[in-house]
Design a protein around this motif. Structure first.
Motif, PDB file in Angstrom:
ATOM      1  N   TRP A 164      -6.588   8.407  -0.248  1.00  0.00           N
ATOM      2  CA  TRP A 164      -5.125   8.363  -0.168  1.00  0.00           C
ATOM      3  C   TRP A 164      -4.778   6.941   0.234  1.00  0.00           C
ATOM      4  O   TRP A 164      -5.144   6.495   1.317  1.00  0.00           O
ATOM      5  CB  TRP A 164      -4.604   9.357   0.891  1.00  0.00           C
ATOM      6  CG  TRP A 164      -4.567  10.783   0.408  1.00  0.00           C
ATOM      7  CD1 TRP A 164      -5.134  11.299  -0.721  1.00  0.00           C
ATOM      8  CD2 TRP A 164      -3.918  11.891   1.060  1.00  0.00           C
ATOM      9  NE1 TRP A 164      -4.876  12.646  -0.809  1.00  0.00           N
ATOM     10  CE2 TRP A 164      -4.140  13.038   0.266  1.00  0.00           C
ATOM     11  CE3 TRP A 164      -3.178  12.015   2.227  1.00  0.00           C
ATOM     12  CZ2 TRP A 164      -3.636  14.294   0.612  1.00  0.00           C
ATOM     13  CZ3 TRP A 164      -2.682  13.259   2.572  1.00  0.00           C
ATOM     14  CH2 TRP A 164      -2.914  14.389   1.766  1.00  0.00           C
ATOM     15  N   HIS A 165      -4.066   6.239  -0.638  1.00  0.00           N
ATOM     16  CA  HIS A 165      -3.956   4.799  -0.429  1.00  0.00           C
ATOM     17  C   HIS A 165      -2.693   4.239  -1.044  1.00  0.00           C
ATOM     18  O   HIS A 165      -2.076   4.864  -1.907  1.00  0.00           O
ATOM     19  CB  HIS A 165      -5.175   4.092  -1.031  1.00  0.00           C
ATOM     20  CG  HIS A 165      -5.285   4.242  -2.518  1.00  0.00           C
ATOM     21  ND1 HIS A 165      -4.824   3.285  -3.386  1.00  0.00           N
ATOM     22  CD2 HIS A 165      -5.778   5.238  -3.290  1.00  0.00           C
ATOM     23  CE1 HIS A 165      -5.048   3.689  -4.627  1.00  0.00           C
ATOM     24  NE2 HIS A 165      -5.614   4.871  -4.609  1.00  0.00           N
ATOM     25  N   SER A 166      -2.359   3.037  -0.630  1.00  0.00           N
ATOM     26  CA  SER A 166      -1.276   2.300  -1.275  1.00  0.00           C
ATOM     27  C   SER A 166      -1.734   1.859  -2.649  1.00  0.00           C
ATOM     28  O   SER A 166      -2.866   1.424  -2.833  1.00  0.00           O
ATOM     29  CB  SER A 166      -0.880   1.087  -0.447  1.00  0.00           C
ATOM     30  OG  SER A 166       0.020   0.288  -1.183  1.00  0.00           O
ATOM     31  N   HIS A 167      -0.824   1.975  -3.624  1.00  0.00           N
ATOM     32  CA  HIS A 167      -1.145   1.486  -4.954  1.00  0.00           C
ATOM     33  C   HIS A 167      -0.690   0.058  -5.169  1.00  0.00           C
ATOM     34  O   HIS A 167      -0.779  -0.471  -6.276  1.00  0.00           O
ATOM     35  CB  HIS A 167      -0.586   2.406  -6.031  1.00  0.00           C
ATOM     36  CG  HIS A 167      -1.655   2.896  -6.949  1.00  0.00           C
ATOM     37  ND1 HIS A 167      -2.253   2.077  -7.873  1.00  0.00           N
ATOM     38  CD2 HIS A 167      -2.266   4.089  -7.057  1.00  0.00           C
ATOM     39  CE1 HIS A 167      -3.173   2.765  -8.524  1.00  0.00           C
ATOM     40  NE2 HIS A 167      -3.215   3.981  -8.053  1.00  0.00           N
ATOM     41  N   SER A 168      -0.195  -0.578  -4.141  1.00  0.00           N
ATOM     42  CA  SER A 168       0.004  -2.023  -4.157  1.00  0.00           C
ATOM     43  C   SER A 168      -1.306  -2.607  -3.643  1.00  0.00           C
ATOM     44  O   SER A 168      -1.611  -2.547  -2.462  1.00  0.00           O
ATOM     45  CB  SER A 168       1.178  -2.393  -3.246  1.00  0.00           C
ATOM     46  OG  SER A 168       1.314  -3.787  -3.201  1.00  0.00           O
ATOM     47  N   LYS A 179      -7.756   7.084  -8.860  1.00  0.00           N
ATOM     48  CA  LYS A 179      -8.544   6.471  -9.961  1.00  0.00           C
ATOM     49  C   LYS A 179      -9.974   6.085  -9.664  1.00  0.00           C
ATOM     50  O   LYS A 179     -10.361   5.885  -8.530  1.00  0.00           O
ATOM     51  CB  LYS A 179      -7.728   5.346 -10.453  1.00  0.00           C
ATOM     52  CG  LYS A 179      -8.188   4.118 -10.017  1.00  0.00           C
ATOM     53  CD  LYS A 179      -7.158   3.257 -10.287  1.00  0.00           C
ATOM     54  CE  LYS A 179      -6.011   3.143  -9.536  1.00  0.00           C
ATOM     55  NZ  LYS A 179      -5.130   2.290  -9.510  1.00  0.00           N
ATOM     56  N   ARG A 180      -9.187   5.996  -9.499  1.00  0.00           N
ATOM     57  CA  ARG A 180     -10.597   5.860  -9.141  1.00  0.00           C
ATOM     58  C   ARG A 180     -11.056   4.433  -9.412  1.00  0.00           C
ATOM     59  O   ARG A 180     -10.920   3.912 -10.512  1.00  0.00           O
ATOM     60  CB  ARG A 180     -11.434   6.816  -9.968  1.00  0.00           C
ATOM     61  CG  ARG A 180     -12.880   6.808  -9.540  1.00  0.00           C
ATOM     62  CD  ARG A 180     -13.534   8.153  -9.866  1.00  0.00           C
ATOM     63  NE  ARG A 180     -14.983   8.010  -9.796  1.00  0.00           N
ATOM     64  CZ  ARG A 180     -15.780   8.920  -9.365  1.00  0.00           C
ATOM     65  NH1 ARG A 180     -15.313  10.072  -8.978  1.00  0.00           N
ATOM     66  NH2 ARG A 180     -17.059   8.737  -9.325  1.00  0.00           N
ATOM     67  N   MET A 184       2.594   4.918  -2.066  1.00  0.00           N
ATOM     68  CA  MET A 184       1.408   5.622  -1.549  1.00  0.00           C
ATOM     69  C   MET A 184       0.998   6.720  -2.525  1.00  0.00           C
ATOM     70  O   MET A 184       1.810   7.492  -3.002  1.00  0.00           O
ATOM     71  CB  MET A 184       1.696   6.215  -0.169  1.00  0.00           C
ATOM     72  CG  MET A 184       1.659   5.186   0.941  1.00  0.00           C
ATOM     73  SD  MET A 184       0.026   4.431   1.193  1.00  0.00           S
ATOM     74  CE  MET A 184      -0.913   5.806   1.856  1.00  0.00           C
ATOM     75  N   HIS A 185      -0.289   6.785  -2.743  1.00  0.00           N
ATOM     76  CA  HIS A 185      -0.869   7.530  -3.848  1.00  0.00           C
ATOM     77  C   HIS A 185      -1.870   8.519  -3.256  1.00  0.00           C
ATOM     78  O   HIS A 185      -2.738   8.125  -2.489  1.00  0.00           O
ATOM     79  CB  HIS A 185      -1.555   6.500  -4.759  1.00  0.00           C
ATOM     80  CG  HIS A 185      -2.287   7.046  -5.907  1.00  0.00           C
ATOM     81  ND1 HIS A 185      -1.679   7.768  -6.890  1.00  0.00           N
ATOM     82  CD2 HIS A 185      -3.597   6.968  -6.257  1.00  0.00           C
ATOM     83  CE1 HIS A 185      -2.579   8.099  -7.801  1.00  0.00           C
ATOM     84  NE2 HIS A 185      -3.744   7.637  -7.436  1.00  0.00           N
ATOM     85  N   TYR A 186      -1.702   9.798  -3.594  1.00  0.00           N
ATOM     86  CA  TYR A 186      -2.466  10.861  -2.940  1.00  0.00           C
ATOM     87  C   TYR A 186      -3.337  11.551  -3.983  1.00  0.00           C
ATOM     88  O   TYR A 186      -2.852  12.349  -4.780  1.00  0.00           O
ATOM     89  CB  TYR A 186      -1.507  11.840  -2.251  1.00  0.00           C
ATOM     90  CG  TYR A 186      -0.749  11.176  -1.125  1.00  0.00           C
ATOM     91  CD1 TYR A 186      -1.201  11.267   0.182  1.00  0.00           C
ATOM     92  CD2 TYR A 186       0.378  10.402  -1.375  1.00  0.00           C
ATOM     93  CE1 TYR A 186      -0.538  10.631   1.217  1.00  0.00           C
ATOM     94  CE2 TYR A 186       1.046   9.751  -0.353  1.00  0.00           C
ATOM     95  CZ  TYR A 186       0.586   9.868   0.941  1.00  0.00           C
ATOM     96  OH  TYR A 186       1.242   9.225   1.953  1.00  0.00           O
ATOM     97  N   HIS A 187      -4.611  11.214  -3.971  1.00  0.00           N
ATOM     98  CA  HIS A 187      -5.542  11.785  -4.947  1.00  0.00           C
ATOM     99  C   HIS A 187      -5.786  13.258  -4.674  1.00  0.00           C
ATOM    100  O   HIS A 187      -5.599  13.740  -3.566  1.00  0.00           O
ATOM    101  CB  HIS A 187      -6.889  11.064  -4.852  1.00  0.00           C
ATOM    102  CG  HIS A 187      -6.919   9.726  -5.508  1.00  0.00           C
ATOM    103  ND1 HIS A 187      -7.783   9.412  -6.522  1.00  0.00           N
ATOM    104  CD2 HIS A 187      -6.181   8.612  -5.297  1.00  0.00           C
ATOM    105  CE1 HIS A 187      -7.597   8.165  -6.902  1.00  0.00           C
ATOM    106  NE2 HIS A 187      -6.638   7.651  -6.163  1.00  0.00           N
ATOM    107  N   GLY A 188      -6.301  13.942  -5.689  1.00  0.00           N
ATOM    108  CA  GLY A 188      -6.803  15.305  -5.527  1.00  0.00           C
ATOM    109  C   GLY A 188      -5.858  16.364  -6.032  1.00  0.00           C
ATOM    110  O   GLY A 188      -6.302  17.375  -6.579  1.00  0.00           O
TER     111      GLY A 188
HETATM  112 CU   LIG Z   1      -5.929   5.833  -6.375  1.00  0.00          CU
END
Ligand SMILES: [Cu+2]
Length: 455
Positions: free
Chosen positions: A423-427, A6-7, A290-294
């Protein structure tokens, strides 16, 4: 015989942009020790956290005098890399300070373990044989690595305390099947490897994501010799680590001297159209989204078992796609990630409208066609003036500090023009280190230009 069965907003982006472009170094491999016999020693030492803290830990050390390994405890423990069919022996001795009064052990979820080769002074514990803190007696854990995949190993002795303290690591079993993937290859791609014994598990690069948490209060009590006061039912973590480091430390090179007990980093890199294998381990006590953009990824295996409808011949036909995956405590997963830019409508290799595709870099899908030339340049959007900092950014501080000069021979900031996807935790609290943002479970996958080699 023992069996375990998401930014974000502009400030965020500006911070990220500044921080991430310093000295990013990675290896497109999982760092670890290959072999069939591993001599591990439980030891006590300190790690550093991005807030400047120094935290007492217990960890597994692997002392064999060879380059690429440490002779002191490391967090997490050494990644043990074996081949399917190997008879694996892990010998454990215990050099924790005897005053702690802690036996230690290792359990290997997913493996059928035999401890009959242990020394006479090894102790029967609740889950497996344990090594007493005398530095002499050892437990010998032996198993046959029957199934390829990603596994965790960890202490089976008071794990609520000992895993928190750092006695945890990864086990990787490589498949022996010599299947040649019938997939396209490109001039810039390294050879495919297989995660499991099927061509549909082929990848170019692999990375480890071993997730742990730390409640510093527990470590303070241990440091003060007050283990009896540790109450893990009121556990409150303030650090979230991937491979034993938090952002931005995890962007530094593996075995960087800044982190003498935290050898592993986490900087995935790839080129467009190449496949990345991510080995995921929930090694702590919490769920982490964990959230992996792209691009979405495809989960091909859980707990070292390919998601296959017929036991393997069909490949990972039960794989599922997602953009976020929960790291589940005690669980492992493997997923494949690939970025093609197929639907964004731009030419991703920076050639001008109407130019011929770069020879050797054009995408030729499995169906025999070629990836279309959109005749639209990839847009370059300059940052708002207020989001820019001027001069050189590096100050010797892991966080944004005073301006300073780049060191001699520094190649410059993002000289390859790579794209960075977070690439990050969404918590969201897990994007901090002891309440300092940014930190915690945050890294980036770097999408390099095809002409930029990935080590
Ligand atoms: Cu994100």
């Amino acid at each position: 015989m023992y069996k375990i069965l998401k930014r974000k907003g502009g400030l965020f982006l500006a911070l990220m942009t500044v921080l991430l472009l310093w000295g990013v170094q990675a290896q497109a491999v999982v760092d670890g020790i290959e072999g069939t016999t591993f001599n591990l020693v439980a030891m006590q030492d300190y790690i550093s956290a991005p807030d400047g803290d120094s935290i007492l830990m217990w960890g597994y050390a692997h002392n064999d005098g060879n380059p690429g390994t440490l002779d002191r405890m490391q967090y997490p423990g050494p990644t043990l890399i074996v081949s399917q069919g190997d008879t694996v022996t892990v010998n454990l001795t215990n050099q924790l300070p005897p005053a702690h009064g802690q036996n230690v052990s290792i359990v290997f979820p997913g493996q059928v373990v035999d401890t009959s080769g242990s020394s006479a002074g090894a102790v029967d514990g609740a889950l497996t044989k344990e090594a007493p803190p005398d530095g002499l007696n050892f437990v010998s854990y032996q198993f046959e690595a029957t199934h390829p995949g990603t596994y965790v190993y960890r202490s089976g002795t008071r794990p609520d305390l000992q895993v928190e303290m750092g006695l945890v690591g990864a086990l990787i079993v490589r498949p022996t099947g010599g299947v040649t993937p019938p997939l396209e290859s490109r001039a810039y791609s390294p050879p495919f490897k297989l995660a499991y014994n099927h061509a549909d598990t082929a990848y170019h690069y692999e990375y480890l994501y071993l997730f742990t948490e730390v409640d510093v209060n527990i470590h303070r009590l241990v440091e003060d010799g007050r283990i009896a006061e540790v109450d893990t039912t009121v556990w409150f973590p303030v650090h979230w680590f991937v491979n034993g480091r938090a952002f931005p430390d995890l962007l530094q090179a593996p075995f960087h001297p800044f982190f003498p007990t935290q050898p592993y980093n986490c900087v995935p890199q790839t080129h467009p159209f190449e496949t990345v294998l991510i080995r995921v381990i929930g090694a702590g006590r919490q769920l982490h989204p964990m959230h992996y953009h792209g691009a979405d990824f495809s989960v091909i295996a859980v707990d070292g078992r390919m998601l296959s409808s017929d036991g393997g011949a069909a490949g990972p036909d039960l794989a599922w796609q997602a953009s976020t995956i929960n790291f589940t405590p005690g669980q492992t997963a493997d997923f494949l990630w690939e970025w093609t830019g197929a639907e964004i409508g731009y030419d991703i290799y920076d050639h001008a409208p109407g130019d011929a595709p770069l020879v050797g870099y054009e995408y030729t899908p499995d169906n025999g066609g070629t990836y279309p030339d959109h005749t639209v340049n990839f847009p370059v959007i300059l940052a708002e003036r207020d989001d820019l900092a001027f001069g050189q950014f590096w100050s010797g501080s892991p966080f944004l500090g005073a301006m300073g000069d780049l060191p001699p021979d520094h190649p410059g900031l993002n000289s390859g023009g790579a794209y960075f996807f977070p690439w990050h935790s969404h918590s969201e609290k897990e994007l901090t280190s002891n309440d300092v943002f940014p930190g915690g479970a945050l890294t980036f996958i770097i999408l390099q230009h095809p002409t930029t080699p990935i080590p």
